[in-house]
Design a protein around this motif. Structure first.
Motif, PDB file in Angstrom:
ATOM      1  N   VAL A   1      -5.244  25.681 -15.127  1.00 21.91           N
ATOM      2  CA  VAL A   1      -4.387  24.632 -14.575  1.00 21.91           C
ATOM      3  C   VAL A   1      -4.925  23.254 -14.936  1.00 21.91           C
ATOM      4  O   VAL A   1      -6.055  23.098 -15.399  1.00 21.91           O
ATOM      5  CB  VAL A   1      -4.286  24.755 -13.033  1.00 21.91           C
ATOM      6  CG1 VAL A   1      -3.574  26.039 -12.637  1.00 21.91           C
ATOM      7  CG2 VAL A   1      -5.680  24.695 -12.397  1.00 21.91           C
ATOM      8  N   GLY A   2      -4.092  22.235 -14.688  1.00 16.25           N
ATOM      9  CA  GLY A   2      -4.489  20.851 -14.895  1.00 16.25           C
ATOM     10  C   GLY A   2      -3.817  19.954 -13.881  1.00 16.25           C
ATOM     11  O   GLY A   2      -2.729  20.264 -13.380  1.00 16.25           O
TER      12      GLY A   2
ATOM     13  N   LEU B   1      -2.299  20.306  -6.862  1.00 17.47           N
ATOM     14  CA  LEU B   1      -1.863  21.603  -7.346  1.00 17.47           C
ATOM     15  C   LEU B   1      -1.603  22.505  -6.150  1.00 17.47           C
ATOM     16  O   LEU B   1      -2.393  22.537  -5.202  1.00 17.47           O
ATOM     17  CB  LEU B   1      -2.943  22.234  -8.225  1.00 17.47           C
ATOM     18  CG  LEU B   1      -3.224  21.532  -9.561  1.00 17.47           C
ATOM     19  CD1 LEU B   1      -4.501  22.079 -10.182  1.00 17.47           C
ATOM     20  CD2 LEU B   1      -2.055  21.692 -10.518  1.00 17.47           C
TER      21      LEU B   1
ATOM     22  N   ASP C   1       2.567  18.139 -16.246  1.00 18.17           N
ATOM     23  CA  ASP C   1       2.888  19.203 -17.182  1.00 18.17           C
ATOM     24  C   ASP C   1       2.576  20.585 -16.620  1.00 18.17           C
ATOM     25  O   ASP C   1       3.040  21.590 -17.155  1.00 18.17           O
ATOM     26  CB  ASP C   1       2.130  19.004 -18.499  1.00 18.17           C
ATOM     27  CG  ASP C   1       2.580  17.757 -19.239  1.00 18.17           C
ATOM     28  OD1 ASP C   1       3.768  17.399 -19.116  1.00 18.17           O
ATOM     29  OD2 ASP C   1       1.746  17.147 -19.931  1.00 18.17           O
ATOM     30  N   ASP C   2       1.775  20.624 -15.561  1.00 16.20           N
ATOM     31  CA  ASP C   2       1.418  21.913 -14.975  1.00 16.20           C
ATOM     32  C   ASP C   2       2.512  22.358 -14.007  1.00 16.20           C
ATOM     33  O   ASP C   2       2.934  21.587 -13.149  1.00 16.20           O
ATOM     34  CB  ASP C   2       0.085  21.808 -14.222  1.00 16.20           C
ATOM     35  CG  ASP C   2      -0.476  23.164 -13.873  1.00 16.20           C
ATOM     36  OD1 ASP C   2       0.112  23.851 -13.008  1.00 16.20           O
ATOM     37  OD2 ASP C   2      -1.514  23.544 -14.446  1.00 16.20           O
TER      38      ASP C   2
ATOM     39  N   GLY D   1      -8.018  17.603 -16.764  1.00 17.97           N
ATOM     40  CA  GLY D   1      -7.463  18.827 -17.328  1.00 17.97           C
ATOM     41  C   GLY D   1      -6.301  18.536 -18.274  1.00 17.97           C
ATOM     42  O   GLY D   1      -6.013  17.392 -18.587  1.00 17.97           O
ATOM     43  N   PRO D   2      -5.622  19.577 -18.759  1.00 17.85           N
ATOM     44  CA  PRO D   2      -5.786  20.969 -18.330  1.00 17.85           C
ATOM     45  C   PRO D   2      -7.074  21.615 -18.826  1.00 17.85           C
ATOM     46  O   PRO D   2      -7.699  21.111 -19.749  1.00 17.85           O
ATOM     47  CB  PRO D   2      -4.576  21.658 -18.969  1.00 17.85           C
ATOM     48  CG  PRO D   2      -4.314  20.839 -20.198  1.00 17.85           C
ATOM     49  CD  PRO D   2      -4.627  19.426 -19.814  1.00 17.85           C
TER      50      PRO D   2
ATOM     51  N   HIS E   1       2.366  24.077 -11.464  1.00 20.59           N
ATOM     52  CA  HIS E   1       1.899  24.126 -10.084  1.00 20.59           C
ATOM     53  C   HIS E   1       1.727  22.730  -9.481  1.00 20.59           C
ATOM     54  O   HIS E   1       1.340  22.611  -8.314  1.00 20.59           O
ATOM     55  CB  HIS E   1       0.560  24.868 -10.011  1.00 20.59           C
ATOM     56  CG  HIS E   1       0.583  26.207 -10.664  1.00 20.59           C
ATOM     57  ND1 HIS E   1       0.238  26.390 -11.999  1.00 20.59           N
ATOM     58  CD2 HIS E   1       0.933  27.425 -10.203  1.00 20.59           C
ATOM     59  CE1 HIS E   1       0.360  27.666 -12.310  1.00 20.59           C
ATOM     60  NE2 HIS E   1       0.791  28.315 -11.249  1.00 20.59           N
ATOM     61  N   TRP E   2       2.006  21.703 -10.259  1.00 17.59           N
ATOM     62  CA  TRP E   2       1.786  20.325  -9.807  1.00 17.59           C
ATOM     63  C   TRP E   2       2.862  19.908  -8.817  1.00 17.59           C
ATOM     64  O   TRP E   2       4.048  20.118  -9.042  1.00 17.59           O
ATOM     65  CB  TRP E   2       1.784  19.384 -10.997  1.00 17.59           C
ATOM     66  CG  TRP E   2       1.535  17.942 -10.662  1.00 17.59           C
ATOM     67  CD1 TRP E   2       2.433  16.919 -10.714  1.00 17.59           C
ATOM     68  CD2 TRP E   2       0.296  17.362 -10.237  1.00 17.59           C
ATOM     69  NE1 TRP E   2       1.838  15.738 -10.351  1.00 17.59           N
ATOM     70  CE2 TRP E   2       0.526  15.971 -10.049  1.00 17.59           C
ATOM     71  CE3 TRP E   2      -0.973  17.876 -10.006  1.00 17.59           C
ATOM     72  CZ2 TRP E   2      -0.475  15.107  -9.636  1.00 17.59           C
ATOM     73  CZ3 TRP E   2      -1.970  17.010  -9.592  1.00 17.59           C
ATOM     74  CH2 TRP E   2      -1.722  15.646  -9.413  1.00 17.59           C
TER      75      TRP E   2
ATOM     76  N   ARG F   1     -10.110  26.564 -14.477  1.00 17.57           N
ATOM     77  CA  ARG F   1      -9.742  27.964 -14.289  1.00 17.57           C
ATOM     78  C   ARG F   1      -9.926  28.379 -12.826  1.00 17.57           C
ATOM     79  O   ARG F   1     -10.975  28.127 -12.231  1.00 17.57           O
ATOM     80  CB  ARG F   1     -10.593  28.863 -15.181  1.00 17.57           C
ATOM     81  CG  ARG F   1     -10.402  28.588 -16.666  1.00 17.57           C
ATOM     82  CD  ARG F   1     -11.165  29.587 -17.502  1.00 17.57           C
ATOM     83  NE  ARG F   1     -12.603  29.384 -17.395  1.00 17.57           N
ATOM     84  CZ  ARG F   1     -13.507  30.212 -17.929  1.00 17.57           C
ATOM     85  NH1 ARG F   1     -13.119  31.289 -18.573  1.00 17.57           N
ATOM     86  NH2 ARG F   1     -14.791  29.957 -17.815  1.00 17.57           N
TER      87      ARG F   1
ATOM     88  N   ASN G   1      -1.815  17.402 -13.603  1.00 17.72           N
ATOM     89  CA  ASN G   1      -0.828  16.513 -14.210  1.00 17.72           C
ATOM     90  C   ASN G   1       0.553  17.145 -14.123  1.00 17.72           C
ATOM     91  O   ASN G   1       0.696  18.332 -13.798  1.00 17.72           O
ATOM     92  CB  ASN G   1      -1.208  16.211 -15.661  1.00 17.72           C
ATOM     93  CG  ASN G   1      -1.363  17.467 -16.478  1.00 17.72           C
ATOM     94  OD1 ASN G   1      -0.390  18.179 -16.715  1.00 17.72           O
ATOM     95  ND2 ASN G   1      -2.591  17.751 -16.915  1.00 17.72           N
TER      96      ASN G   1
END
Length: 245
Positions: free
Chosen positions: A127-128, A143, A132-133, A106-107, A135-136, A110, A130
């Motif tokens: 989401v992805g 996540l 940068d998300d 990702g990102p 939610h990581w 979905r 990594n």
């Protein structure tokens, strides 16, 4: 492949500043996780209006969701769940507080939920796996999505809107969470591989112990089923919880 036992897992949590008094991070205890499985998906119907599936919907039948864990999934493809985002086919996860997803890529993945009428608007969180998300979680490398976010986020709709007047970008606050599927967008970074999905509810220990466990080094899922070729995720081995990474 890294293997984390429960004791190592607890040590990681301690280094991250997690304590039992810190309610915000209580979800990091895997003993409180419930594994998401195909048997959670059903067909539903609202007793007053069959075209709507809100909080009052009732379970009316079984369904067989798409289930493609531990596989490289490309653009536009379904990872798990009702791949057509059908309004009355979903897993009702309203009672839980957090959705926990292990995987890579990702990102572009979905999380699709809360389509309450046929051809209506839905909620779509991209989401992805990594840093940068938002939610990581770097400690567990997964996540962690608060379900309250899914209940209150803005909508994605087909066309200009649906029969209730909702359109893309509108906010609709729900008191339920109907998970239709995890699916990849047509744009994004691919492939994406999801290895395990869990739910967490605050204040409860949901893990089921495996009875009469033999110390045979075999791996079992949280329902006590033996897994011949385990990949990433949470398992039980010799009566102990382990995470394969």
């Amino acid at each position: 492949m890294k293997i984390f036992t429960k004791s190592v897992f607890a040590a990681i949590a301690m280094m991250a500043g997690v304590t039992t008094a810190n309610a915000q991070d209580e979800w990091m205890d895997p003993e409180q996780w419930v594994e998401v499985v195909p048997e959670m998906w059903f067909q539903w119907s609202n007793p007053d209006d069959e075209t709507h599936c809100t909080k009052e919907a009732e379970m009316t039948g079984e369904m067989t969701p798409a289930w493609n864990l531990n596989a490289e999934i490309g653009a536009g493809s379904c990872i798990l769940g009702a791949e057509n985002v059908t309004y009355n086919l979903y897993a009702d996860i309203s009672e839980y507080d957090k959705l926990i997803i292990f995987g890579t890529g990702g990102p572009g993945m979905r999380v699709m939920c809360n389509r309450v009428i046929n051809e209506g608007a839905w909620k779509n969180l991209v989401v992805g796996f990594n840093a940068d998300d938002p939610h990581w979680n770097a400690d567990l490398e997964c996540l962690a999505i608060d379900l309250e976010e899914l209940k209150t986020m803005t909508l994605t709709a087909n066309g200009d809107g649906d029969e209730e007047g909702y359109k893309t970008g509108d906010e609709r606050v729900d008191d339920f969470c109907h998970l239709h599927c995890l699916k990849n967008a047509w744009g994004g970074e691919f492939p994406v591989t999801v290895t395990a999905v869990y739910l967490w509810k605050g204040g409860q220990t949901a893990i089921k112990a495996v009875k009469n466990v033999k110390k045979d080094n075999a791996y079992y899922n949280l329902q006590g089923m033996r897994i011949a070729n385990p990949s990433k995720g949470l398992f039980i081995q010799n009566g102990k919880k382990v995470i394969l990474k």
